[in-house]
Design a protein around this motif. Structure first.
Motif, PDB file in Angstrom:
ATOM      1  N   TYR A 117     -70.403 -12.764 -18.054  1.00  0.00           N
ATOM      2  CA  TYR A 117     -69.520 -13.896 -18.357  1.00  0.00           C
ATOM      3  C   TYR A 117     -68.164 -13.319 -18.774  1.00  0.00           C
ATOM      4  O   TYR A 117     -68.032 -12.108 -19.013  1.00  0.00           O
ATOM      5  N   GLY A 118     -67.152 -14.156 -18.831  1.00  0.00           N
ATOM      6  CA  GLY A 118     -65.787 -13.705 -19.027  1.00  0.00           C
ATOM      7  C   GLY A 118     -65.583 -12.691 -20.135  1.00  0.00           C
ATOM      8  O   GLY A 118     -65.057 -11.597 -19.904  1.00  0.00           O
ATOM      9  N   TYR A 119     -65.981 -13.041 -21.353  1.00  0.00           N
ATOM     10  CA  TYR A 119     -65.756 -12.141 -22.481  1.00  0.00           C
ATOM     11  C   TYR A 119     -66.525 -10.831 -22.305  1.00  0.00           C
ATOM     12  O   TYR A 119     -66.023  -9.751 -22.632  1.00  0.00           O
ATOM     13  N   ASP A 120     -67.732 -10.907 -21.777  1.00  0.00           N
ATOM     14  CA  ASP A 120     -68.551  -9.715 -21.539  1.00  0.00           C
ATOM     15  C   ASP A 120     -67.872  -8.790 -20.530  1.00  0.00           C
ATOM     16  O   ASP A 120     -67.837  -7.569 -20.720  1.00  0.00           O
ATOM     17  N   ILE A 121     -67.322  -9.361 -19.474  1.00  0.00           N
ATOM     18  CA  ILE A 121     -66.639  -8.565 -18.449  1.00  0.00           C
ATOM     19  C   ILE A 121     -65.415  -7.886 -19.059  1.00  0.00           C
ATOM     20  O   ILE A 121     -65.175  -6.690 -18.839  1.00  0.00           O
ATOM     21  N   MET A 122     -64.667  -8.633 -19.856  1.00  0.00           N
ATOM     22  CA  MET A 122     -63.498  -8.076 -20.522  1.00  0.00           C
ATOM     23  C   MET A 122     -63.895  -6.925 -21.453  1.00  0.00           C
ATOM     24  O   MET A 122     -63.260  -5.868 -21.470  1.00  0.00           O
ATOM     25  N   ARG A 123     -64.964  -7.113 -22.203  1.00  0.00           N
ATOM     26  CA  ARG A 123     -65.449  -6.080 -23.112  1.00  0.00           C
ATOM     27  C   ARG A 123     -65.843  -4.817 -22.335  1.00  0.00           C
ATOM     28  O   ARG A 123     -65.516  -3.699 -22.728  1.00  0.00           O
ATOM     29  N   ARG A 124     -66.532  -4.994 -21.218  1.00  0.00           N
ATOM     30  CA  ARG A 124     -66.950  -3.839 -20.416  1.00  0.00           C
ATOM     31  C   ARG A 124     -65.752  -3.086 -19.834  1.00  0.00           C
ATOM     32  O   ARG A 124     -65.748  -1.857 -19.770  1.00  0.00           O
ATOM     33  N   LEU A 125     -64.730  -3.844 -19.404  1.00  0.00           N
ATOM     34  CA  LEU A 125     -63.520  -3.205 -18.888  1.00  0.00           C
ATOM     35  C   LEU A 125     -62.828  -2.399 -19.986  1.00  0.00           C
ATOM     36  O   LEU A 125     -62.397  -1.273 -19.765  1.00  0.00           O
ATOM     37  N   ARG A 126     -62.742  -2.984 -21.171  1.00  0.00           N
ATOM     38  CA  ARG A 126     -62.097  -2.289 -22.293  1.00  0.00           C
ATOM     39  C   ARG A 126     -62.915  -1.073 -22.724  1.00  0.00           C
ATOM     40  O   ARG A 126     -62.355  -0.019 -23.025  1.00  0.00           O
ATOM     41  N   THR A 127     -64.229  -1.206 -22.745  1.00  0.00           N
ATOM     42  CA  THR A 127     -65.101  -0.084 -23.100  1.00  0.00           C
ATOM     43  C   THR A 127     -64.929   1.060 -22.104  1.00  0.00           C
ATOM     44  O   THR A 127     -64.997   2.227 -22.467  1.00  0.00           O
ATOM     45  N   ALA A 128     -64.671   0.714 -20.852  1.00  0.00           N
ATOM     46  CA  ALA A 128     -64.476   1.723 -19.812  1.00  0.00           C
ATOM     47  C   ALA A 128     -63.124   2.426 -19.942  1.00  0.00           C
ATOM     48  O   ALA A 128     -62.884   3.428 -19.274  1.00  0.00           O
ATOM     49  N   GLY A 129     -62.231   1.877 -20.793  1.00  0.00           N
ATOM     50  CA  GLY A 129     -60.943   2.532 -21.001  1.00  0.00           C
ATOM     51  C   GLY A 129     -59.733   1.704 -20.606  1.00  0.00           C
ATOM     52  O   GLY A 129     -58.606   2.157 -20.734  1.00  0.00           O
ATOM     53  N   LEU A 130     -59.949   0.506 -20.101  1.00  0.00           N
ATOM     54  CA  LEU A 130     -58.833  -0.355 -19.710  1.00  0.00           C
ATOM     55  C   LEU A 130     -58.468  -1.266 -20.889  1.00  0.00           C
ATOM     56  O   LEU A 130     -58.644  -2.472 -20.847  1.00  0.00           O
ATOM     57  N   ASP A 131     -57.956  -0.651 -21.936  1.00  0.00           N
ATOM     58  CA  ASP A 131     -57.686  -1.343 -23.195  1.00  0.00           C
ATOM     59  C   ASP A 131     -56.603  -2.406 -23.111  1.00  0.00           C
ATOM     60  O   ASP A 131     -56.592  -3.335 -23.910  1.00  0.00           O
ATOM     61  N   GLU A 132     -55.675  -2.257 -22.190  1.00  0.00           N
ATOM     62  CA  GLU A 132     -54.510  -3.135 -22.166  1.00  0.00           C
ATOM     63  C   GLU A 132     -54.701  -4.403 -21.337  1.00  0.00           C
ATOM     64  O   GLU A 132     -53.752  -5.149 -21.117  1.00  0.00           O
ATOM     65  N   ILE A 133     -55.911  -4.662 -20.904  1.00  0.00           N
ATOM     66  CA  ILE A 133     -56.164  -5.845 -20.098  1.00  0.00           C
ATOM     67  C   ILE A 133     -56.154  -7.081 -20.991  1.00  0.00           C
ATOM     68  O   ILE A 133     -56.835  -7.131 -22.004  1.00  0.00           O
ATOM     69  N   GLY A 134     -55.381  -8.076 -20.571  1.00  0.00           N
ATOM     70  CA  GLY A 134     -55.310  -9.315 -21.330  1.00  0.00           C
ATOM     71  C   GLY A 134     -56.390 -10.293 -20.916  1.00  0.00           C
ATOM     72  O   GLY A 134     -56.858 -10.275 -19.773  1.00  0.00           O
ATOM     73  N   ASP A 135     -56.771 -11.152 -21.850  1.00  0.00           N
ATOM     74  CA  ASP A 135     -57.793 -12.168 -21.577  1.00  0.00           C
ATOM     75  C   ASP A 135     -57.432 -13.017 -20.370  1.00  0.00           C
ATOM     76  O   ASP A 135     -58.247 -13.232 -19.477  1.00  0.00           O
ATOM     77  N   ALA A 136     -56.204 -13.519 -20.358  1.00  0.00           N
ATOM     78  CA  ALA A 136     -55.775 -14.413 -19.280  1.00  0.00           C
ATOM     79  C   ALA A 136     -55.843 -13.726 -17.921  1.00  0.00           C
ATOM     80  O   ALA A 136     -56.196 -14.350 -16.913  1.00  0.00           O
ATOM     81  N   SER A 137     -55.529 -12.442 -17.885  1.00  0.00           N
ATOM     82  CA  SER A 137     -55.582 -11.694 -16.626  1.00  0.00           C
ATOM     83  C   SER A 137     -57.006 -11.626 -16.085  1.00  0.00           C
ATOM     84  O   SER A 137     -57.244 -11.802 -14.889  1.00  0.00           O
ATOM     85  N   VAL A 138     -57.956 -11.361 -16.973  1.00  0.00           N
ATOM     86  CA  VAL A 138     -59.359 -11.252 -16.537  1.00  0.00           C
ATOM     87  C   VAL A 138     -59.874 -12.605 -16.064  1.00  0.00           C
ATOM     88  O   VAL A 138     -60.469 -12.707 -14.989  1.00  0.00           O
ATOM     89  N   TYR A 139     -59.641 -13.653 -16.839  1.00  0.00           N
ATOM     90  CA  TYR A 139     -60.126 -14.982 -16.449  1.00  0.00           C
ATOM     91  C   TYR A 139     -59.460 -15.453 -15.154  1.00  0.00           C
ATOM     92  O   TYR A 139     -60.112 -16.041 -14.290  1.00  0.00           O
ATOM     93  N   GLY A 140     -58.172 -15.175 -15.005  1.00  0.00           N
ATOM     94  CA  GLY A 140     -57.470 -15.525 -13.766  1.00  0.00           C
ATOM     95  C   GLY A 140     -58.028 -14.768 -12.573  1.00  0.00           C
ATOM     96  O   GLY A 140     -58.188 -15.319 -11.479  1.00  0.00           O
ATOM     97  N   THR A 141     -58.340 -13.504 -12.782  1.00  0.00           N
ATOM     98  CA  THR A 141     -58.920 -12.680 -11.712  1.00  0.00           C
ATOM     99  C   THR A 141     -60.295 -13.197 -11.315  1.00  0.00           C
ATOM    100  O   THR A 141     -60.611 -13.286 -10.126  1.00  0.00           O
ATOM    101  N   LEU A 142     -61.105 -13.562 -12.297  1.00  0.00           N
ATOM    102  CA  LEU A 142     -62.435 -14.113 -12.002  1.00  0.00           C
ATOM    103  C   LEU A 142     -62.317 -15.398 -11.181  1.00  0.00           C
ATOM    104  O   LEU A 142     -63.040 -15.571 -10.189  1.00  0.00           O
ATOM    105  N   ARG A 143     -61.409 -16.268 -11.571  1.00  0.00           N
ATOM    106  CA  ARG A 143     -61.212 -17.519 -10.807  1.00  0.00           C
ATOM    107  C   ARG A 143     -60.762 -17.226  -9.379  1.00  0.00           C
ATOM    108  O   ARG A 143     -61.266 -17.806  -8.424  1.00  0.00           O
ATOM    109  N   ARG A 144     -59.815 -16.310  -9.245  1.00  0.00           N
ATOM    110  CA  ARG A 144     -59.294 -15.980  -7.915  1.00  0.00           C
ATOM    111  C   ARG A 144     -60.372 -15.353  -7.031  1.00  0.00           C
ATOM    112  O   ARG A 144     -60.510 -15.701  -5.853  1.00  0.00           O
TER     113      ARG A 144
END
Length: 117
Positions: A32-59
């Motif tokens: 789910y959105g927050y989980d995906i964001m957390r996994r991306l940040r854990t992988a080292g992509l710390d600067e990813i914004g919430d809106a960017s991830v949710y927008g990407t998922l929708r797209r």
């Protein structure tokens, strides 16, 4: 002699590869959105914004690369999970090959140009 310092803006780099990063995160496990964001940040992509991830998922969903399903939650609102489908896996494979070729080219350029005589 005037030297201009070019600042590498990680957010600009991320915009170009966020689709690939999200597809890669979903390769092993739906999320789910927050989980995906957390996994991306854990992988080292710390600067990813919430809106960017949710927008990407929708797209990616609108492009037919993801499916969704809802899982009820006893501790809060239901969660919308995203999963790769066959088209998403194909896109991940194609984009992964393009990324690896691009990264390899950049590595070669940096290794050749980065040597100090």
């Amino acid at each position: 002699m005037h030297t201009t310092v070019l600042r590498v803006d990680t957010t600009q780099l991320l915009k170009g590869v966020l689709d690939l990063a999200v597809l890669a995160v979903l390769k092993e496990e739906d999320g789910y959105g927050y989980d995906i964001m957390r996994r991306l940040r854990t992988a080292g992509l710390d600067e990813i914004g919430d809106a960017s991830v949710y927008g990407t998922l929708r797209r990616l969903f609108q492009a037919g690369l993801l499916t969704t399903y809802v899982v009820p939650s006893e501790s809060g609102p239901h969660r919308k999970y995203y999963a790769l489908n066959a088209a998403g896996r194909d896109q991940l494979e194609r984009s992964g090959k393009v990324w690896r070729a691009f990264a390899s080219t950049m590595d070669k350029l940096l290794d050749e140009r980065g040597r100090v005589a």
